[in-house]
Every structure is written in C-alpha cells, then in structure tokens.
Scaffold this motif. Sequence first.
Motif, PDB file in Angstrom:
ATOM      1  N   THR A 128       0.827  -1.201   0.000  1.00  0.00           N
ATOM      2  CA  THR A 128       0.000   0.000   0.000  1.00  0.00           C
ATOM      3  C   THR A 128       0.861   1.251   0.000  1.00  0.00           C
ATOM      4  O   THR A 128       1.834   1.352   0.746  1.00  0.00           O
ATOM      5  N   GLU A 151      -1.552   7.339  -5.235  1.00  0.00           N
ATOM      6  CA  GLU A 151      -1.896   6.118  -5.966  1.00  0.00           C
ATOM      7  C   GLU A 151      -1.469   6.269  -7.417  1.00  0.00           C
ATOM      8  O   GLU A 151      -1.279   7.387  -7.914  1.00  0.00           O
ATOM      9  N   ASN A 163      -5.580   4.638   0.571  1.00  0.00           N
ATOM     10  CA  ASN A 163      -5.563   4.201   1.969  1.00  0.00           C
ATOM     11  C   ASN A 163      -5.196   5.383   2.868  1.00  0.00           C
ATOM     12  O   ASN A 163      -4.041   5.806   2.934  1.00  0.00           O
ATOM     13  N   ASN A 171      -7.422  -2.414  -0.125  1.00  0.00           N
ATOM     14  CA  ASN A 171      -6.189  -1.728  -0.490  1.00  0.00           C
ATOM     15  C   ASN A 171      -5.252  -1.711   0.724  1.00  0.00           C
ATOM     16  O   ASN A 171      -4.975  -0.679   1.317  1.00  0.00           O
ATOM     17  N   ASP A 172      -4.795  -2.916   1.085  1.00  0.00           N
ATOM     18  CA  ASP A 172      -3.891  -3.101   2.217  1.00  0.00           C
ATOM     19  C   ASP A 172      -2.723  -3.981   1.777  1.00  0.00           C
ATOM     20  O   ASP A 172      -2.846  -4.790   0.855  1.00  0.00           O
ATOM     21  N   THR A 173      -1.598  -3.831   2.452  1.00  0.00           N
ATOM     22  CA  THR A 173      -0.363  -4.518   2.071  1.00  0.00           C
ATOM     23  C   THR A 173      -0.442  -6.022   2.310  1.00  0.00           C
ATOM     24  O   THR A 173      -0.968  -6.479   3.326  1.00  0.00           O
ATOM     25  N   LYS A 212      -3.960  -6.014  -1.344  1.00  0.00           N
ATOM     26  CA  LYS A 212      -3.867  -5.215  -2.559  1.00  0.00           C
ATOM     27  C   LYS A 212      -3.659  -6.038  -3.820  1.00  0.00           C
ATOM     28  O   LYS A 212      -4.212  -5.723  -4.877  1.00  0.00           O
TER      29      LYS A 212
END
Length: 884
Positions: free
Chosen positions: A56, A61, A206, A256-258, A274
């Motif tokens: 993320t 973005e 995020n 939308n997270d790592t 993600k």
Amino acid sequence: MTSEEQRLQASAERDAHWQRWGPYLSERQWGTVREDYSPNGDAWQYFPHDHARSRTYRWGEDGIAGICDRHQHICFALAVWNEKDFILKERLFGLTNPEGNHGEDVKEYYFYLDAVPSSSYLKYLYKYPQAAFPYEQLVIENGKRTRKDPEFELVDTGIFSENRYFDVFVEYAKATPEDILIRVTAWNRGPDPAPLHLLPTLWFRNRWGWGEPYDPPTATRIDGPAGTALIALEEFHYGKRWLLIEAPPELLFTNNDTNMERLFQEKSRTPYVKDAFHRYVIHGERTAVNPAMAGTKAAAHYAQVIPAGGSHTIRLRLMDSNPAATAAPAQQFFGAAFDSTFNQRLKEADEFYALRMHPKISEDARLVHRQAFAGLLWGKQSYHYDVKRWLDGDPTQPPPDSRRRLGRNHQWVHLHNSDVISMPDKWEYPWYAQWDLAFHCVVMVLIDPQFAKDQLILLMREWYMHPNGQLPAYEWNFSDVNPPVHAWAVWRVYKIAARIQGKKDRNFLVRAFHKLLLNFTWWVNRKDPEGKNVFEGGFLGLDNIGVFDRSQPLGPGNYVEQSDGTSWMAMFCLDMLSIAMELARDDPAYEDVASKFFEHFVYIAQAMNDIGGAGIGLWDDEDGFYYDVVHLDDKRVPMKVRSMVGLVPLFASQTFEPEELARFPGFSRRMQWFLDHHPDLGEHVDMSQRTARGTRLLLTIANRKKLERIYRYVFDENEFLSPYGVRALSKCHGEHPFVIHHDGQGYAVDYEPAESTTALFGGNSNWRGPVWFPMNFLLIESLQRIHFYYGNEFKVEYPTGSGQQRTLWGAATEISQRLTHIFMRRDARRPVYGGVSLFQNDPHWRDYINFYEYFHGETGAGLGANHQTGWTALVAKLIEQSGE
C-alpha cells in the motif's frame, strides 16, 4: 462562450464542480521520495516496482489511464492481462535511475490523445503487447549498455512485430459534474484472434491505515438494473457514489492493504489484500478475493477473445445517484444517450480548440497542437506530501531511522502539499518542479486562465514557500535552486489571461507580487556571496552544462561567478519592475518599488561587465560572448564554453513606451537622476528610439553592439542554430572541447547532441547539445522584445554566413517554426521519432505524438522523459503565435 468555457466559468464561481474529477491519478507512485522511509534516501530501492502490486502506498496512488477526485479519495483506472504476462498490468513499467543507462525511463507506449480543462472529455491510448511483457529483458539489456549506447526500448525487443498488440482506448465523458461515463475499446491489431482480460478497477486511497481518524470507506456489490452490475461506494468525504457496469462481468473485491506475508513474512491486517486481483486472475487463487463482495478495492473482470482486426468495448458509469432507485433498464444508462454524450462532448472540445489555433495551419499541425494540450491536461496530479509527518513517521508503522532527521528535506517541515498540481511527467517526474511549472502555466493560461493563475499562487502560499522566502524546487531536494522564472510566468500569465478573459486580474498580480518580493530578497541574501551583484545558484536546472558540478562546493576559497545565475536575477528584476509599473497605475506607492528594481537591474547588468568596479566581468570582449568565471586557487579563469549559460543574458531585456513613462513622472525623475549620477551604468539603458509620443526605453544586459556579436553565434548553424531550434551548447565544441585542469585532474565539456555520455553530476539529462523548449521559448521572446524596440532597421545575418538579412522578428519566427517542425510530418516522417520505422510509417502509430523532455541537436529526435508535455507543450503556444 463555448460550452467548455461555460463549464470553466461555473467551476471558477463554484456553481458546479466540473473540475472535481479529472486525470489526477499518478502514473508512478513507487520509487518516489514520498514513499521512501529508508535511512539513506534510496527511494528506488526502498519501494521498487516489484512491491507496487502488493504494498500500500502512503501518499498517493498510480494506475493506467486513471482518474480520481481532486483529493484522490476515490480512484479509477484500467488493468489488463494478455494471458502471457506474469504480472497483472495495473501500472506502467520502467527502469529505475540505476537500471537505465540514461537514468529512469518508462518502457511502455501510451499517448494522451485528447482532453479539455474541465475533464468533460478525456481520451488515452495504451498499446499492450500480446506476448509476455519483457520485464527482465529490458532490465538486463539496458544494464549491459553504457551511457554512450542508445537505450534499449520496448520496440527493440520485437514484441510489436506483425502488429501483435492491442490498442486500448480509454475515454471519459461527463454527463454532469458527478455523472462520469467511461468507455474502454480494445482493438486487436494482430493477424490472429487473441485473448484479453480487461479489469476496470475502482479503489480508495488508503488513509485509514496510518493512525489517522478515518473510518475505511467501502465498496459493496448491490443489485442493479437488469443487464448490469452495480457497486455502491460509501466514503466519508463524498458520501455515496455508484459504479454501474454494463453486461454483467465477474465482480472482484479486496482491500487496499499490504500483503505482509509476501513482502515481510508477517501476518496481514486482512486476508484480502492489494494484490488479490493479480493472484486471482493469473494464478487462479479463488480465496484471494472477498466472497462477501465488499472491500476498499473492486474490479469488473471481463475476459474476451478479440478476433484479428476486431474490437471489444465495455461501458461503465460513475454516478452520484443510485441507478437502482429507478426501474429503468440498462438501455437507459448505456444506450444511444450514452454514445450521444460522448459525441456531444467531443464536438464541444472541437469548438473549444478551434478558437485557440492559428487559423491557417494544416490538419497535421492541428493534431500536434491538440495533443500537446491533451498531454498538459493529463499531466495534472493530485499530489500529497506532509514533510513533518513524513519525517516523524506514522504511529502504526516502525519509527523512521534517526538519520532521516538530518536527511532529505528536513528543513522543510512547514511544507504540507495536498493539491492538484501540473507535473512535468507523471511517470518520470511525478512531482512538481518549480521552474517547469512556470512554463506549464504560460501554456495552460491559453485554455484555463484560472488554473494557471492558481498554480502560480499555490507555490507561493505559506505552506509551500519556505519562511525564508525560497520556493520549493522539487521533492528530491526542495532546497535546490531552479532558475527564478516565477515572476516572468506571473507577468506573462497576467497579460495573456487579460487578453483571453477581456479583463485584468489585479488581485492576482498584487498577491503574486508581494510573495515574489520575499523570494527576490531570499535570492539577494543567499545567492550573492560577495555582495557584488554576481549570483550563484548551483546548476540552476542546467544539470551538466558546466565544467564542474555547480551545485557542489569547489573547496575553500573556490567558487563560480555564474553568467546565467546573474542574468536570471537581472531578468527577475525586470519582471518585477514591469509588475510594479502595472500596479502603480492604480497605486502610486508602487512607483518607489519600480525605482528599486530599475536600479537593482542596472547594478546587476553592470556587474556582468564590470564586477565590483574592478574592470573585469563575465563578458569576453575578444570572443564577444558571456562566460562563467571560476575562481580556483586565487586565480580567475573564464570558462570559455559557448553554451546556453552565455545566452541567458539575452533574456534580460524589457521595453517601456513613452506613455508608460509619462504616466509615472516620479519614476522617470528618479531614473534620470540615477543615470546622471552614475554615467558609467548607462550602457544598459537605451533611450535612443524616439517617436511622436516621446522617448522609448530599453533595458538590457547586452547593449546593441554586444547583442550583434552574440547573435552571430546564435544564428550560426555551426554553433547554436540547429535545424530544430537552438542548441544548448555550441556545435563548435565537437571539434574543440573546453578543458580545464584542477588538482591534477582534467575537466572537459564537449558537444553531445543526444543523451549525455557521462554520469557527471548524477543527472539523467543533457545540456551539452540538445534542443530544449523552455530556453528556446525565452530566446524567441527576447528577440521579439528587441525587435519591438529597434524595429526593422535592426537586421541580422540569418543564418550567419548566408548573406541573407532578417529582422529579429523574422529570426524569432524562423526559430519557432524549426521547433514546431520537430513534430510535423514532413516528407512522410516526424523528426521527433528519429529512425524508428514503426512510429514513422505505421498508420496506427504515426499520428500519435509523444512530447519529449529535449531533442537531438542534429536530428530533432525526442530524448529524455517521453511524456514531458509539461514544458514541451510550449509547442502549442508557438503554433498559436507563429503558425507552422
């Protein structure tokens, strides 16, 4: 007013937010300073391309052909897959600065085909190969090459042979400010049917994972009209939105997270991360996506085999009203009215640009003109960077290394950027650059005067400008020094906007002038070390133009007296003088300030020729040219390099008409007193031209005799004059390099018309021979001003040695047309594309234009960043004023 102008007026008056949504999404967020939390400032290594699909971003973005709202809360872009790639193509690939043999370099082909300032119509083309994308080959082959070798490009891999690629067109049309129609059309240009997966993707930036008090937004599948799919969005700032999708595709959801497991061998915050769509589509991981059909990232998945020569179109609609609230069928949302909206917006775009083109130009020139503006508008980006928060780190993350406290940008803790800003290039330079922005605005004002003015004011606001008065340069080093052209841009934008809008914006000029006073004071206090009106400024944007790295100290007692640095300040004085005179029309108090800038200009101009009254300066009377002078070991050595450094003095010129001087008797009396008491300074004040209305005034660093001598070099095709404009360095240095020895080492400057062959100074650009649009543009303007003063009786030999005489206006027009011819199809080829046959001859390539950073001094071929439509969009201004 055209329909587009009415939209811009409504937007400026906040009656309708036509500019809330636009192409504000970056094309590269990985490898940027903002995402770098390393102890040593190695942004490229800290966040590489390989991490981008799984990790993320903190501050922005990126995506392909994307749009977002101006705050970049909600993002939309296109992802594609050809069933051969090992990565889902969600973003553009390129080489990092250490990987490329000429610096960072995007290795994709994409084109900005159309745009209007309200973003009510946008068109983008991405060329996607049908074979596996050669990521590794591009890295390895460029890694083998030296700076003396050409870059290894995507086309060199042979991946486009037999036209085995897709042309993917992405278009946007706004039915209302909050009803955005999206049309994606993919053409198979190859000889065989080929599979293509299209994944139009919507996600939220995020903002909830960094310890800030934001609840995560949501995207959720709900029932929509028959024959459609519908995603409901809930976002704390914008409330509810809906994404309506034609011909129900497969819907995919994640967050939308790592992906902590993949990158850091730790447990992820959520099982849906993600890179879920990459894993689902390419590896068939069914559990990667959320079966509950909810998350902070969603995509519509279309899989289609497109026949040879055939196309496939998908349609979507981002709306602020719920289409499921009515019983209307899909046809109402995606039928004839959908295509009619696109047709209407395109017609309105045609009407808008028809008023901004030279009436007698060819269709090819119109194409170049239109695409130059399109690139400038697609170059807008929602840019976010809070330096203090970046240095401190986030409470949800490990604390940054203590070395960052004294590292990059640590002196800019006041800087808090969160705005839509015009970028030089959204892949290679996805961050604003101060002097680039000035040139952007001089073109942008032709199509959106309010945005141009707002951009110039923005960089001078208190959360951008340093408390000491310095303007931020660019994110790699905000403390670096760019040429001080902001005042010039303010003055030019003010005058052009007045012509376009039919009224003068005095408030804009006053606001800008007061902040420019602070910036001018910073320059005087920080960059005139000896107090002799001779300025240093580092490399001043001209990376490798000099013998030494001008941004680094040369050792105790050693320094460079900069011809260009000093001349830029003289130009700064003249622009401030012009602004002060304009403001004095309504407020006589500005007359005193005008006198100050007049006197300061004359002192600086005199210093160029006689530093500190010692009888020596930066002018070389033997050669008839201005040079930098280096002080080494108590010796004063002129660096006799005929370069753009010696042409910048030409930019510092300004004329004033008799009626202007008569309007300000206090200024005129003070000027005359000054000249009477300083007769040695009169060389830079020409009052030889008289008219029936009185005496005219010309202020210039170089008097007429010196101008004539410098022009001989400028218009000599064996020196500066290229078939495609004016070179940054004289061609004479090809056979006669300049060499200087210091500390037992030799330093040289020779003519390099293309990419730099040395890594000297760490730059990825070259000022030793190529043609650069911004400097050519300023030179053209200076020629026009000198012509305006002397008229047709001042003629020059053009080209030098030809025996042909031209006025300076004629010479300026000729240089302008040499520049525009870089992009025109002449004899079935465009010089900008050099010897690349595909770009020159193929009907699906030859009319799509890239606007490069700079251009080969002999062939006109494009070099450097290939989407630098920021300042290279100046070609649109040249076409407007000089035709083709």
